[in-house]
Write a protein that holds these residues in place. Sequence first.
Motif, PDB file in Angstrom:
ATOM      1  N   ARG A  69      47.383  26.924  34.107  1.00 27.71           N
ATOM      2  CA  ARG A  69      47.827  27.804  35.192  1.00 27.71           C
ATOM      3  C   ARG A  69      46.727  28.583  35.888  1.00 27.71           C
ATOM      4  N   LEU A  70      45.619  28.882  35.193  1.00 31.49           N
ATOM      5  CA  LEU A  70      44.621  29.808  35.730  1.00 31.49           C
ATOM      6  C   LEU A  70      43.214  29.243  35.615  1.00 31.49           C
ATOM      7  N   ALA A  71      42.319  29.768  36.425  1.00 27.56           N
ATOM      8  CA  ALA A  71      40.903  29.361  36.366  1.00 27.56           C
ATOM      9  C   ALA A  71      40.107  30.409  35.586  1.00 27.56           C
ATOM     10  N   PHE A  72      39.246  29.951  34.701  1.00 28.90           N
ATOM     11  CA  PHE A  72      38.394  30.827  33.901  1.00 28.90           C
ATOM     12  C   PHE A  72      36.944  30.418  34.099  1.00 28.90           C
ATOM     13  N   GLY A  73      36.032  31.339  33.803  1.00 25.81           N
ATOM     14  CA  GLY A  73      34.611  31.042  33.868  1.00 25.81           C
ATOM     15  C   GLY A  73      34.230  30.035  32.795  1.00 25.81           C
ATOM     16  N   PRO A  74      33.081  29.390  32.957  1.00 25.93           N
ATOM     17  CA  PRO A  74      32.633  28.394  31.974  1.00 25.93           C
ATOM     18  C   PRO A  74      32.593  28.969  30.559  1.00 25.93           C
ATOM     19  N   GLY A  75      33.281  28.315  29.641  1.00 20.43           N
ATOM     20  CA  GLY A  75      33.280  28.711  28.235  1.00 20.43           C
ATOM     21  C   GLY A  75      34.154  29.892  27.881  1.00 20.43           C
TER      22      GLY A  75
END
Length: 83
Positions: A53-59
Amino acid sequence: MGHGIAPAPTDSGTVSQHIALARDDIISASRRLRDTGHLSPVPDNHHDDLAARLAFGPGELETYPELGILYDLDENGQFRPLE
């Protein structure tokens, strides 16, 4: 910011079930709590649902399951409660 500790309404008043703390570094706080055995397991599908559902930063999201970090987002901001 402050913090609050209160017994749950059905408790005898001797044990706190939830506390809220303002932390600048949730990752290091989670690691300390995990290492002392103070975190509950998070449902397996919680983080899979977040990734869908959502975008997160790398790692970022990959660290959350290991440390028992949940995630919520609303009109007031982002929240990373510990279970």
